[in-house]
Design a protein around this motif. Structure first.
Motif, mmCIF file in Angstrom:
data_model
loop_
_atom_site.group_PDB
_atom_site.id
_atom_site.type_symbol
_atom_site.label_atom_id
_atom_site.label_comp_id
_atom_site.label_asym_id
_atom_site.label_seq_id
_atom_site.Cartn_x
_atom_site.Cartn_y
_atom_site.Cartn_z
ATOM 1 N N ARG A 138 0.802 -1.224 0.000
ATOM 2 C CA ARG A 138 0.000 0.000 0.000
ATOM 3 C C ARG A 138 0.835 1.274 0.000
ATOM 4 O O ARG A 138 0.384 2.322 -0.481
ATOM 5 N N TYR A 139 2.045 1.220 0.564
ATOM 6 C CA TYR A 139 2.838 2.454 0.639
ATOM 7 C C TYR A 139 3.145 3.022 -0.735
ATOM 8 O O TYR A 139 3.400 4.221 -0.887
ATOM 9 N N LEU A 140 3.110 2.168 -1.781
ATOM 10 C CA LEU A 140 3.348 2.663 -3.134
ATOM 11 C C LEU A 140 2.146 3.421 -3.692
ATOM 12 O O LEU A 140 2.264 4.127 -4.689
ATOM 13 N N ASN A 141 0.982 3.271 -3.040
ATOM 14 C CA ASN A 141 -0.211 3.986 -3.506
ATOM 15 C C ASN A 141 -0.065 5.495 -3.404
ATOM 16 O O ASN A 141 -0.818 6.246 -4.035
ATOM 17 N N LYS A 142 0.892 5.938 -2.601
ATOM 18 C CA LYS A 142 1.115 7.379 -2.459
ATOM 19 C C LYS A 142 1.506 8.023 -3.790
ATOM 20 O O LYS A 142 1.342 9.224 -3.978
ATOM 21 N N ALA A 143 2.015 7.210 -4.713
ATOM 22 C CA ALA A 143 2.475 7.750 -5.996
ATOM 23 C C ALA A 143 1.323 8.125 -6.914
ATOM 24 O O ALA A 143 1.521 8.905 -7.864
ATOM 25 N N CYS A 144 0.096 7.611 -6.668
ATOM 26 C CA CYS A 144 -1.004 7.875 -7.589
ATOM 27 C C CYS A 144 -2.159 8.636 -6.936
ATOM 28 O O CYS A 144 -3.236 8.739 -7.523
ATOM 29 N N ILE A 145 -1.962 9.164 -5.739
ATOM 30 C CA ILE A 145 -3.008 9.940 -5.078
ATOM 31 C C ILE A 145 -2.945 11.400 -5.529
ATOM 32 O O ILE A 145 -1.888 12.034 -5.470
ATOM 33 N N ILE A 146 -4.070 11.916 -5.987
ATOM 34 C CA ILE A 146 -4.148 13.330 -6.401
ATOM 35 C C ILE A 146 -4.368 14.172 -5.140
ATOM 36 O O ILE A 146 -5.418 14.095 -4.498
ATOM 37 N N GLN A 147 -3.373 14.981 -4.800
ATOM 38 C CA GLN A 147 -3.485 15.804 -3.598
ATOM 39 C C GLN A 147 -4.214 17.116 -3.884
ATOM 40 O O GLN A 147 -5.054 17.564 -3.112
ATOM 41 N N ASN A 148 -3.871 17.744 -5.007
ATOM 42 C CA ASN A 148 -4.508 18.999 -5.393
ATOM 43 C C ASN A 148 -4.758 18.966 -6.897
ATOM 44 O O ASN A 148 -3.822 19.128 -7.687
ATOM 45 N N PRO A 149 -6.006 18.753 -7.316
ATOM 46 C CA PRO A 149 -6.287 18.601 -8.754
ATOM 47 C C PRO A 149 -5.804 19.771 -9.592
ATOM 48 O O PRO A 149 -5.319 19.584 -10.713
ATOM 49 N N ASN A 150 -5.920 20.995 -9.074
ATOM 50 C CA ASN A 150 -5.518 22.171 -9.851
ATOM 51 C C ASN A 150 -4.014 22.238 -10.042
ATOM 52 O O ASN A 150 -3.520 22.706 -11.068
ATOM 53 N N GLN A 151 -3.268 21.750 -9.065
ATOM 54 C CA GLN A 151 -1.813 21.818 -9.141
ATOM 55 C C GLN A 151 -1.206 20.564 -9.775
ATOM 56 O O GLN A 151 -0.154 20.634 -10.402
ATOM 57 N N ASP A 152 -1.868 19.438 -9.586
ATOM 58 C CA ASP A 152 -1.286 18.176 -10.059
ATOM 59 C C ASP A 152 -1.667 17.831 -11.490
ATOM 60 O O ASP A 152 -0.894 17.186 -12.205
ATOM 61 N N ILE A 153 -2.874 18.232 -11.930
ATOM 62 C CA ILE A 153 -3.381 17.835 -13.244
ATOM 63 C C ILE A 153 -3.452 19.044 -14.163
ATOM 64 O O ILE A 153 -3.945 20.103 -13.775
#
Length: 610
Positions: free
Chosen positions: A297-312
């Motif tokens: 599960r610790y690798l799931n941190k790589a695909c979590i969108i924290q801030n849609p406006n800044q990340d996408i």
């Protein structure tokens, strides 16, 4: 009813235009097809004959012409084998990301030709190797730094060339005939993979028989010169069909996405993982996989969108792929990490098949006559391993399994993990028998007065060595094919290329570990002025003890495999992909051929090559 001359000319003109249009259709479809197969298969077949043909007798060349000890020469061959098995990963990355398969194969063929040419020069140019020993003065000069570097350059060029040809040739050939819209595509691919596999086996057999025989009978100049000619023909045959090839454009490499996923997880390591089942936005593309699994599960941190406006970005893509990856890329990395423990058991199994130089010296000191006149070349005994593999596959698939299914009244199939375990057991039996045969051979050598004469031929048949080669072949047939099938079925479809390369990478690691073990054994056993277990004089050394050490490692590896298999858990049959006919053919082709690159598989310390 007749036509006027004008009408006839008009009709003829229309017919001619229609004929021209029909001619244009096939001209547009000239790219690819079976017309390209002879050139592609000839390219890799010649490359294999050239590179594999140089390896079996190489330890004798290093010991006699370069005045190297058995340990030093074998270490050099270990490193050559490691480079040849590892560089195809680099070649695959360059082909997928920058050069394309055609250019990568072409450059690899030219570089391999240069490598064989440099090795051939060592046989004809006196100044690139040490002068012959002076028997009266009992003086043998070791190679200078420059002479050693010239030799290593030839090895390095061959390894680099193999790194370009081997990972791309099969896929490039499949590109020529793979037409998904064709209802007969499955049969077409099956034919291609079958011929590809058959030619690969034939190439190795020719290397271990004809090329080796020529070296024994006509010397190094001719024996090393023929591979040069073959590599020239290999490169020429490939480029001749350049106008007819399908040359797919390069794309983003899977290796890059794996590294990006690992880096993204590391950069987001301080992020707190949300509880399972919570509503969290995960970055994914058009795919059925929208939520990462709970494994690792610790690798799931790589695909979590924290801030849609800044990340996408506005195009829907991640602005920084080194900080945010898709769910698919994370799952690909997870699948790779999960299979690594079982992969490592194959690495340890490969240790004993990297000991080809010892088997060569054993065979050379034994009676190799088949009949009164014909003497089997010492380096050709590795052929028995290939024969065991080639014969066992159809016997297992077409005889034993159908017979067992008929007796039981239901389909019988050995699970892939069971087959891998059986292969490890056969590997242990092979190296243990090798130790027993060597123990008996050494006792015969001492009794017959050859203690100080390693060149003497004993009154003991060399065909006792066939037993260990047969068990080694069975080990490859079970564990080798099993591993490739395991990787192929357990890893995502997008990682098929990596799955079929993992055994070759394992061979590279095995060569490095084998080199380390050999150095430790040599340094420890020769302390106090004693003869090393791996002495150049095998009658004074104790190669039997060395084999028993490897047998101990093989036995411990079986226990380690049982632990890894238990920790991995059962294979999810619902998730496991159905391997259709052409995929199965590819599995067998890759596992038997690339593994040991057939060369290393046969314990011949390869260069795909080697």
């Amino acid at each position: 009813m007749g036509f006027s001359s004008d009408e006839e000319r008009k009709i003829n003109r229309q017919n001619q235009e229609e004929d021209n249009e029909e001619d244009e259709v096939p001209s547009k479809r000239k790219k690819g097809g079976f017309i390209t197969m002879p050139f592609i298969i000839a390219n890799e077949s010649f490359e294999k004959v050239a590179s594999y043909g140089l390896t079996p007798n190489m330890i004798l060349y290093l010991m006699k012409d370069y005045k190297m000890s058995l340990a030093k020469g074998q270490n050099l061959l270990f490193l050559w084998s490691a480079a040849t098995n590892f560089l195809p990963i680099i070649g695959a990355f360059l082909a997928d990301s920058y050069l394309g398969r055609f250019l990568t194969i072409g450059l690899g063929s030219i570089i391999t030709f240069l490598g064989t040419f440099f090795l051939w020069l060592t046989t004809i140019v006196p100044h690139v190797k040490p002068p012959p020993c002076n028997p009266s003065a009992n003086n043998c000069k070791s190679p200078t730094t420059g002479q050693y570097a010239f030799l290593v350059l030839g090895y390095l060029l061959m390894s680099i060339g193999a790194g370009g040809v081997r990972p791309c040739s099969q896929a490039f050939g499949a590109d020529q005939v793979d037409q998904r819209e064709n209802p007969k595509n499955r049969r077409t691919l099956e034919i291609f993979f079958s011929w590809y596999y058959a030619c690969a086996c034939l190439s190795v057999i020719i290397s271990l028989t004809i090329i080796v025989y020529i070296q024994d009978q006509f010397g190094w100049r001719i024996g090393f010169g023929i591979p040069v000619i073959l590599m020239f023909l290999s490169a020429l045959s490939f480029f001749l069909a350049s106008p007819f090839y399908v040359k797919n454009k390069v794309k983003k490499s899977l290796f890059t996405s794996l590294i990006q996923a690992a880096v993204a997880a590391a950069r987001n390591r301080k992020m707190t993982l949300p509880p399972q089942g919570s509503s969290v936005q995960y970055y994914h593309k058009n795919s059925s996989i929208t939520i990462p699994s709970d494994k690792l599960r610790y690798l799931n941190k790589a695909c979590i969108i924290q801030n849609p406006n800044q990340d996408i970005g506005t195009d829907g893509l991640a602005k920084n792929p080194w900080k945010l990856c898709t769910v698919e890329e994370v799952e690909e990395l997870k699948s790779l990490i999960r299979v690594l423990p079982i992969w490592s058991t194959g690495v340890l199994m490969s240790l004993h098949t990297n000991q080809g130089s010892f088997g060569l010296l054993q065979a050379k000191s034994m009676d190799r006559h088949l009949g009164r006149k014909f003497e089997v070349p010492a380096a050709s005994f590795g052929t028995f391993m290939i024969i065991a593999i080639v014969l066992w596959i159809p016997i297992y698939d077409r005889v034993l399994i159908p017979l067992a299914s008929k007796i039981r009244g239901k389909p019988i199939r050995l699970g892939v993990k069971v087959r891998m375990g059986i292969g490890l057991f056969f590997s242990f039996i092979a190296v243990f028998i090798a130790g027993l045969v060597e123990h008996v051979r050494r006792q015969h050598a001492i009794k017959q007065g050859f203690t100080n004469n390693p060149e003497g031929v004993l009154n003991m048949s060399a065909f006792w060595l066939v037993i260990q080669h047969i068990f080694s072949g069975l080990a490859e047939a079970f564990n080798g094919i099993g591993q490739t099938e395991f990787f192929y079925s357990e890893m995502p479809k997008t990682m098929s290329s990596i799955a079929t390369c993992m055994f070759g990478v394992g061979m590279a690691v095995a060569s490095l570990i084998a080199s380390l073990i050999l150095n430790l054994v040599d340094d420890i056993t020769k302390k106090g002025g004693k003869d090393s277990w791996v002495s150049s004089n095998i009658n004074k050394g104790h190669i039997d003890y060395y084999y028993f050490l490897l047998a101990t490692i093989s036995f411990l590896n079986i226990l380690y495999y049982i632990l890894c298999s238990w920790a991995y858990g059962p294979i999810d049959e619902s998730k496991q992909k159905v391997v259709d006919e052409e995929e199965l053919a590819m599995l067998r082709n890759t596992s038997v051929q690339e593994k040991r690159n057939l060369k290393d598989n046969f314990g011949l310390s390869k260069s795909n090559q080697a």
